[in-house]
Design a protein around this motif. Structure first.
Motif, PDB file in Angstrom:
ATOM      1  N   ASN A 261       0.829  -1.210   0.000  1.00 22.22           N
ATOM      2  CA  ASN A 261       0.000   0.000   0.000  1.00 22.22           C
ATOM      3  C   ASN A 261       0.858   1.251   0.000  1.00 22.22           C
ATOM      4  N   ARG A 262       1.947   1.154   0.782  1.00 26.42           N
ATOM      5  CA  ARG A 262       2.831   2.300   0.876  1.00 26.42           C
ATOM      6  C   ARG A 262       3.419   2.623  -0.508  1.00 26.42           C
ATOM      7  N   ILE A 263       3.913   1.557  -1.146  1.00 30.77           N
ATOM      8  CA  ILE A 263       4.499   1.742  -2.483  1.00 30.77           C
ATOM      9  C   ILE A 263       3.446   2.297  -3.438  1.00 30.77           C
ATOM     10  N   ARG A 264       2.282   1.721  -3.305  1.00 32.27           N
ATOM     11  CA  ARG A 264       1.186   2.119  -4.200  1.00 32.27           C
ATOM     12  C   ARG A 264       0.860   3.605  -4.012  1.00 32.27           C
ATOM     13  N   THR A 265       0.781   3.984  -2.738  1.00 35.63           N
ATOM     14  CA  THR A 265       0.485   5.393  -2.442  1.00 35.63           C
ATOM     15  C   THR A 265       1.569   6.288  -3.024  1.00 35.63           C
ATOM     16  N   LEU A 266       2.799   5.822  -2.840  1.00 33.27           N
ATOM     17  CA  LEU A 266       3.935   6.601  -3.351  1.00 33.27           C
ATOM     18  C   LEU A 266       3.798   6.815  -4.856  1.00 33.27           C
ATOM     19  N   VAL A 267       3.529   5.701  -5.549  1.00 31.35           N
ATOM     20  CA  VAL A 267       3.468   5.792  -7.012  1.00 31.35           C
ATOM     21  C   VAL A 267       2.260   6.625  -7.431  1.00 31.35           C
ATOM     22  N   ASP A 268       1.151   6.421  -6.727  1.00 32.40           N
ATOM     23  CA  ASP A 268      -0.055   7.198  -7.040  1.00 32.40           C
ATOM     24  C   ASP A 268       0.215   8.684  -6.881  1.00 32.40           C
ATOM     25  N   THR A 269       0.855   9.006  -5.761  1.00 27.46           N
ATOM     26  CA  THR A 269       1.150  10.416  -5.494  1.00 27.46           C
ATOM     27  C   THR A 269       2.047  10.981  -6.589  1.00 27.46           C
ATOM     28  N   ALA A 270       3.087  10.205  -6.887  1.00 25.24           N
ATOM     29  CA  ALA A 270       4.011  10.675  -7.913  1.00 25.24           C
ATOM     30  C   ALA A 270       3.270  10.864  -9.226  1.00 25.24           C
ATOM     31  N   TYR A 271       2.429   9.907  -9.531  1.00 24.99           N
ATOM     32  CA  TYR A 271       1.708   9.950 -10.822  1.00 24.99           C
ATOM     33  C   TYR A 271       0.834  11.194 -10.886  1.00 24.99           C
ATOM     34  N   SER A 272       0.154  11.455  -9.770  1.00 25.85           N
ATOM     35  CA  SER A 272      -0.772  12.589  -9.793  1.00 25.85           C
ATOM     36  C   SER A 272      -0.020  13.915  -9.831  1.00 25.85           C
ATOM     37  N   CYS A 273       1.219  13.909  -9.293  1.00 28.38           N
ATOM     38  CA  CYS A 273       1.971  15.167  -9.256  1.00 28.38           C
ATOM     39  C   CYS A 273       2.852  15.351 -10.491  1.00 28.38           C
ATOM     40  N   ASP A 274       3.049  14.272 -11.210  1.00 35.27           N
ATOM     41  CA  ASP A 274       4.046  14.307 -12.278  1.00 35.27           C
ATOM     42  C   ASP A 274       3.691  15.341 -13.337  1.00 35.27           C
ATOM     43  N   PRO A 275       4.543  16.344 -13.509  1.00 38.02           N
ATOM     44  CA  PRO A 275       4.215  17.343 -14.525  1.00 38.02           C
ATOM     45  C   PRO A 275       4.243  16.758 -15.930  1.00 38.02           C
ATOM     46  N   ARG A 276       5.030  15.681 -16.100  1.00 34.99           N
ATOM     47  CA  ARG A 276       5.127  15.099 -17.446  1.00 34.99           C
ATOM     48  C   ARG A 276       3.829  14.417 -17.813  1.00 34.99           C
ATOM     49  N   ILE A 277       3.230  13.751 -16.822  1.00 36.22           N
ATOM     50  CA  ILE A 277       1.953  13.077 -17.087  1.00 36.22           C
ATOM     51  C   ILE A 277       0.918  14.108 -17.510  1.00 36.22           C
ATOM     52  N   LYS A 278       0.958  15.218 -16.765  1.00 35.06           N
ATOM     53  CA  LYS A 278       0.023  16.290 -17.082  1.00 35.06           C
ATOM     54  C   LYS A 278       0.240  16.756 -18.524  1.00 35.06           C
ATOM     55  N   LYS A 279       1.538  16.908 -18.808  1.00 35.81           N
ATOM     56  CA  LYS A 279       1.908  17.379 -20.143  1.00 35.81           C
ATOM     57  C   LYS A 279       1.405  16.401 -21.201  1.00 35.81           C
ATOM     58  N   PHE A 280       1.643  15.113 -20.934  1.00 31.49           N
ATOM     59  CA  PHE A 280       1.242  14.096 -21.918  1.00 31.49           C
ATOM     60  C   PHE A 280      -0.273  14.091 -22.079  1.00 31.49           C
ATOM     61  N   LYS A 281      -0.947  14.245 -20.941  1.00 34.77           N
ATOM     62  CA  LYS A 281      -2.409  14.232 -21.015  1.00 34.77           C
ATOM     63  C   LYS A 281      -2.893  15.398 -21.854  1.00 34.77           C
ATOM     64  N   GLU A 282      -2.257  16.553 -21.598  1.00 35.72           N
ATOM     65  CA  GLU A 282      -2.657  17.731 -22.352  1.00 35.72           C
ATOM     66  C   GLU A 282      -2.403  17.537 -23.832  1.00 35.72           C
ATOM     67  N   GLU A 283      -1.231  16.961 -24.080  1.00 33.72           N
ATOM     68  CA  GLU A 283      -0.884  16.724 -25.488  1.00 33.72           C
ATOM     69  C   GLU A 283      -1.921  15.820 -26.125  1.00 33.72           C
ATOM     70  N   GLU A 284      -2.268  14.811 -25.355  1.00 28.81           N
ATOM     71  CA  GLU A 284      -3.250  13.828 -25.841  1.00 28.81           C
ATOM     72  C   GLU A 284      -4.575  14.519 -26.123  1.00 28.81           C
ATOM     73  N   LYS A 285      -4.922  15.386 -25.149  1.00 32.50           N
ATOM     74  CA  LYS A 285      -6.182  16.099 -25.261  1.00 32.50           C
ATOM     75  C   LYS A 285      -6.164  16.985 -26.508  1.00 32.50           C
ATOM     76  N   ALA A 286      -5.045  17.702 -26.634  1.00 37.40           N
ATOM     77  CA  ALA A 286      -4.903  18.604 -27.772  1.00 37.40           C
ATOM     78  C   ALA A 286      -5.008  17.820 -29.075  1.00 37.40           C
ATOM     79  N   ARG A 287      -4.366  16.668 -29.048  1.00 44.94           N
ATOM     80  CA  ARG A 287      -4.372  15.828 -30.243  1.00 44.94           C
ATOM     81  C   ARG A 287      -5.800  15.423 -30.574  1.00 44.94           C
ATOM     82  N   LYS A 288      -6.510  15.006 -29.516  1.00 45.86           N
ATOM     83  CA  LYS A 288      -7.891  14.551 -29.718  1.00 45.86           C
ATOM     84  C   LYS A 288      -8.739  15.690 -30.232  1.00 45.86           C
ATOM     85  N   GLU A 289      -8.490  16.865 -29.611  1.00 42.03           N
ATOM     86  CA  GLU A 289      -9.280  18.019 -29.988  1.00 42.03           C
ATOM     87  C   GLU A 289      -9.063  18.361 -31.456  1.00 42.03           C
ATOM     88  N   SER A 290      -7.797  18.337 -31.819  1.00 42.01           N
ATOM     89  CA  SER A 290      -7.481  18.668 -33.201  1.00 42.01           C
ATOM     90  C   SER A 290      -8.109  17.650 -34.139  1.00 42.01           C
TER      91      SER A 290
END
Lengths: 617, 509
Positions: A261-290
């Motif tokens: 659980n600890r590891i999971r929480t760690l990874v979850d936290t990192a995932y939610s904070c990761d600016p790259r993930i955000k960036k990728f999501k945005e890129e994905e979104k932009a791509r979809k939008e386009s």
């Protein structure tokens, strides 16, 4: 022996060394294995030294590494060995889980040399007898650390390991500064080697994806048997041992779960904070939008295309229609022309017939006959078709008076018979219409018949209480009930139905009703002499056309005469203007009326002439 | 941890066990160190080895020999067709693959070559396990150099079906090199080795180059039409002629009698490798007549002289192909059972007049031993290198030298890194300089095979203290994979040091 350097010489490179050559070799032999190992380690050890070199290097390590004296060593309680830091006891607190077996052994050796009871005894120290001496702690430490399984158990619960997981707040601020050390710290629990690095902000999607999939499927070797509360070895019997085992298993599983659980929480936290993930999501979104936009554009284009096609189609249809209309118009004009020609011809023939008849003096002996004949001829003129008129005229022109008379009379008879038939048919049709109407009226009246009196009364009542009267139909119904001779009670509904029916009836029927009422009136007031109904023939013509059937009033007559005078024959569109001058009458009506008047005047004149001629004789 | 090496040949299989740093061939349950690769099918059992070979006389239709020939080949393959015409065991086509039709038992069954090979592997595994007394799975298996990918795969699958974990497939000539530890003798520089293998039915000659302890096959020649069986055949023909001469009976048309004669000739041939003459004895060869005949080694050599010539000829041809003369060859290794024949060894020795002939190990076991040594290297390795035909390695192209002067003052060069060193490499040298000198000059040269050395760099150490003893300069030469050289010199006494980096020229492509 090296040469002496010359004055002025310096360290210098003259040429480039020859490039290496690549050779395919058989995958065998220890030289190759050693080489591959070296290559994968990416250190440039001398190829000649092979494994021996590794050994020597480790040995040199052993010489170099320092043991850190554990100050508390002497005060340790051997009974509490479970809570001691075994690495610290052996003087390896700086190496911990990284320490090699060799180092551990060396450290143990060094420490034993120093702290063995025999040595200390020799140095004149006081020794606690038996297991209570702190040396037991050293024995325990080496026991734990030299056994890979036990060492792993101890490493798993390393007291110096920081289990902390950064919070989201911390992670948001400077993601990489916070998470890189945390992941590096936790990577030591991975069963797999080569743990992917967190990377940097520039890491590619694959790298980031790989990183998170690794950590989400993290396979940890960490286990918590070291924290077992009961020791299996202490059990006295099998049952107890089993019980202990069960207890231990449960608590281990619990701890393992917490760890995961600890590891999971760690990874979850990192995932939610990761600016790259955000960036990728945005890129994905932009791509979809386009993509979506592109799709919408395509759709729009398609629609426009369709619209254009439709417009073109409409345009074509409109053009076709216009053409059709044009043609129709032309045809209509043609038809009109033809009709006019025909009309002219018929007019001519009629005139001819009239003049012929007139020439023959209407085949009559006396004036009355001639008048009657005149009427008949007029009738013929109106009724006969162009062809029959022509044939009649021919007969009249060619034949003698008698022949002509016979022909005319025959025609007259035919026309009369036809008229009779028409009249009868009309009467029949009217009868049928009345019957139908009565049936409707009967149905609406709920079986209550409407007799003539009632109808009269109704008309009277409707006129008496015009539209706008308060509760008009109730009032009418009341009135009807009060004055009706038949003892039928009528409701407002009945009345309204009947009135509507009457309104719907064609004016003829109204006329009929009126006529009937008049006849009745005549019967009632027999003193009044019956008048000759002159209007009968004109009424028939009126009813045949779609023009106003109402007879001409004196007012209208006056207006017409005035108009005829105002617009002489030469006036263009004379009849239109006349019709405009007489309100309530159209061009056709006016023309018809004019003709009638002309005929009447003519007839009068002829009669007068005849009378005058007779008197002369 | 033990591991085994298996040599799976056309006629024989041999297994060696690697244990405690040694590789030894183990004897099977019949006491033989080499097991014939023959599988006999009976009603109730399958027999592998010498019993099946001997039983072949009566059960030829259900005995599979030389299964390696069809392993991993399609039915239409010419080799398969060749095998079909030679073998007595019926070979049928099923879905493009060859199957043996075994009629033993109540109904005929179809057996794939892989299953036959699996039985042989099982036997080898059992042999190894009985010798070790423990379970062993990890194995290295040898394959001929000319084996195609499908054949290798079939062999591997057969071995895996027998419960072996195949660590790697290695080539037979290379295994022989490993067995003689050739790479250890010449770790630096280039040397050329010829591996001569004359097996039961095939001959293969391979020329290898050994560089920095690694092997590279230069060229190879394989001939499937010559081998020990041909010699036996020749001897059997001679025996049949003898029989006819003595008893006036021609047995050459009688298959069973010929088979008996072949077995007799085989044993006589083996004896002749060590003895001057051998007695061939066959009971009830034909019509109840016992046959006995004495064959001298000279007679045998005479019978087979043309065959011997045929087996030696390819060596010369091969050397011509790779542009090497017999004097360029540093070592010759003999392997395969038939390489035991003294006459053949003599002929090879004559060919390579001043070359060491390696035949100390039993020639038919050498390959298995090499495989076992390789297995010992690979066992317990965590991540094995991917299964590759060969591995690409960077080697230095030129010698790296340092210029020095000897006592008499003449210039000389010391090789620091010889050419053909696998890269990256690092070498440590201690150079000496006269104690009275206050400055030293280390000159680095490179030299291609025959050319004059070319100066690469010069390193100057100055301001040294003049003293009685010589200056000692620790020189560390490091060469990276691209060929660039890094030299660092440190004077041991004063600690003065100089470093120079020589970039590599662009790779000649």
């Amino acid at each position: 022996m090296l040469l002496e350097a010359l004055d002025g010489d310096g360290t210098v490179v003259y040429a480039a060394a020859a490039a290496s050559v690549q050779v395919q070799v058989e995958p065998v032999g220890r030289w190759l294995e050693a080489y591959l190992k070296r290559r994968s380690r990416t250190t440039s050890a001398s190829f000649q030294e092979l494994d021996e070199e590794e050994v020597s290097s480790e040995e040199s390590d052993d010489e170099e590494f320092q043991l850190e004296e554990y100050l508390m060593l002497r005060t340790l309680d051997p009974k509490d060995w479970k809570n001691q830091d075994h690495y610290a006891v052996l003087g390896l607190p700086h190496l911990r889980y990284k320490a090699t077996q060799r180092q551990i052994k060396a450290a143990h050796k060094a420490i034993v040399l120093k702290h063995h009871p025999d040595k200390r005894k020799a140095a004149g120290e006081q020794i606690v007898e038996g297991d209570n001496d702190y040396f037991t702690c050293i024995t325990k430490a080496i026991e734990i650390l030299s056994d890979p399984v036990k060492r792993r158990a101890f490493d798993s619960v390393d007291p110096t390991f920081d289990n902390a997981v950064p919070s989201k707040g911390e992670g948001k601020e400077n993601f990489f500064d916070v998470f890189v050390p945390v992941f590096e710290r936790n990577a030591r629990w991975s069963s797999k080697k080569h743990v992917p690095k967190l990377g940097t902000i520039e890491s590619s999607f694959e790298e980031v994806d790989n990183f998170y999939s690794f950590w989400y499927n993290f396979d940890s070797w960490r286990e918590f048997s070291y924290l077992d509360e009961e020791e299996k070895e202490k059990a006295e019997c099998r049952d107890e041992r089993r019980w202990i085992e069960k207890q231990n298993r449960a608590s281990r599983a619990q701890r393992k779960k917490e760890e995961m659980n600890r590891i999971r929480t760690l990874v979850d936290t990192a995932y939610s904070c990761d600016p790259r993930i955000k960036k990728f999501k945005e890129e994905e979104k932009a791509r979809k939008e386009s993509e979506k936009k592109a799709k919408a554009d395509a759709k729009k284009r398609e629609q426009e295309e369709k619209e254009r096609a439709r417009q073109a189609e409409l345009e074509a249809a409109r053009l076709a229609k216009e053409k059709e209309e044009e043609e129709a118009k032309l045809a209509a004009q043609q038809a009109k022309k033809e009709k006019e020609i025909q009309k002219k011809a018929i007019k001519k023939e009629r005139q001819k017939l009239r003049t012929t008849c007139k020439n023959w003096n209407y085949f009559a002996e006396n004036e009355a006959d001639s008048v009657k004949m005149m009427e008949e001829v007029e009738k013929l003129c109106d009724r006969l078709e162009l062809t029959s008129l022509q044939s009649l005229n021919e007969v009249l022109a060619s034949g003698s008076k008698e022949d002509s008379k016979a022909a005319v009379e025959k025609q007259v008879q035919e026309v009369n018979a036809q008229l009779q038939r028409e009249k009868e048919a009309e009467v029949q049709a009217r009868q049928a219409a009345r019957n139908a109407e009565q049936a409707i009226g009967g149905g609406a009246g709920g079986g209550k018949g409407w007799n003539e009196d009632d109808l009269q009364l109704l008309i009277k009542a409707v006129n008496l209480f015009p539209a706008g009267t308060n509760a008009r139909w109730e009032v009418i119904a009341n009135y009807m009930n009060l004055h009706s001779t038949s003892q039928i009670k009528r409701t407002a509904k009945d009345v309204i139905n009947k009135a509507k029916n009457l309104q719907r009836l064609d004016p003829l029927q109204k006329d009929e009703i009126n006529k009937k009422a008049f006849e009745k009136f005549k019967k009632e007031h027999s003193s009044v002499a019956p008048s000759i109904d002159n209007a009968a023939p004109s009424e028939r013509f009126d009813s045949a056309g779609d023009s106003n059937a109402a007879p001409w009033t004196t007012e209208e007559q006056k207006l017409l005469e005035q108009a005829l005078k105002t617009y002489p024959v030469s006036t263009p569109e004379r009849w239109e203007k006349i019709a405009a001058a007489v309100p309530g009458r159209n061009k056709k009506d006016c023309m018809k009326r004019y003709k009638e008047l002309v005929e009447m005047v003519k007839a009068k004149k002829a009669a007068q002439e005849q009378v005058a001629a007779k008197s002369k004789k | 941890m033990a591991a085994i090496g298996v040599h799976f040949g056309y006629t024989c299989a041999c297994v060696a066990v690697f244990k405690d740093g040694r590789a030894d061939v183990v004897a099977n349950d019949a006491g033989d160190r080499v097991t014939p690769a023959v599988v006999g099918y009976r009603d109730t059992e399958q027999i592998v080895g010498i019993a099946a070979k001997q039983g072949r006389v009566r059960n030829a239709a259900n005995t599979v020999v030389r299964v390696k020939q069809v392993l991993g080949r399609s039915f239409d393959d010419p080799e398969t067709q060749n095998h079909k015409s030679e073998t007595k065991c019926e070979l049928v086509n099923r879905g493009g693959k060859a199957y043996y039709e075994i009629t033993a038992g109540e109904q005929s069954q179809y057996v794939s070559p892989e299953e036959v090979a699996k039985l042989i592997f099982c036997k080898m595994k059992e042999t190894a396990q009985s010798a070790l007394g423990s379970d062993v799975n990890e194995a290295v298996i040898t394959v001929p150099f000319e084996f195609a990918q499908t054949q290798k795969r079939a062999l591997r699958e057969a071995a895996e079906a027998a419960g072996l974990q195949v660590l790697r497939l290695i080539h037979e000539p290379v295994a022989a090199l490993l067995a003689y530890n050739i790479e250890q003798d010449c770790p630096a520089g280039k040397s050329h080795v010829v591996v001569y293998k004359l097996g039961g039915t095939s001959l293969s000659v391979t020329v290898l180059q050994v560089t920095g302890g690694m092997f590279r096959v230069l060229n190879t020649h394989t001939d499937h039409n010559i081998g020990g069986e041909n010699f036996t055949q020749a001897l059997a023909q001679h025996l049949a002629a003898e029989f006819k001469r003595t008893f006036k009976h021609d047995v050459s048309g009688n298959a069973r009698a010929m088979m008996k004669l072949m077995n007799g000739a085989d044993m006589a041939k083996h004896s002749l490798s060590s003895l001057g003459s051998a007695n061939c004895f066959v009971d009830s060869l034909y019509d109840g007549i016992d046959f006995e005949c004495n064959v001298s080694r000279a007679r045998f050599e005479l019978l087979c002289s043309s065959l011997f010539n045929k087996s030696i000829q390819p060596i010369k041809n091969l050397l011509e192909k790779v542009n090497l003369s017999t004097s360029d060859i540093n070592k010759v290794i003999l392997s395969g059972g038939s390489a035991r024949i003294p006459r053949l060894q003599q002929m090879i020795r004559d060919l390579f007049s001043d070359v060491e002939l390696l035949s100390s190990a039993p020639t038919d076991e050498v390959i298995a031993v090499g495989a076992a040594l390789q297995a010992g290297l690979l066992v317990n390795k965590e991540n094995l290198a991917p299964e590759e035909e060969s591995i690409t390695v960077d080697f230095s192209a030129a010698d790296i030298l340092v210029k020095e002067v000897d006592e008499s003052g003449t210039e000389m060069f010391t090789v620091v890194l010889p050419s053909g060193t696998p890269l990256p490499a690092r070498k440590h040298h201690t150079l000496r300089g006269g104690g009275k000198l206050t400055s030293l000059c280390v000159e680095v040269y490179q030299r291609f095979v025959t050319k004059q050395p070319e100066r690469l760099a010069k390193i100057i150490l100055r301001d040294l203290q003049s003293r009685e003893e010589d200056h000692e300069v620790d020189t560390m030469v490091t060469m990276k994979r691209d060929g660039s050289v890094h030299v660092s010199c440190t004077e041991r006494c004063s600690g003065r040091s100089e470093v120079v980096t020589i970039a590599a020229a662009a790779a000649a492509s």
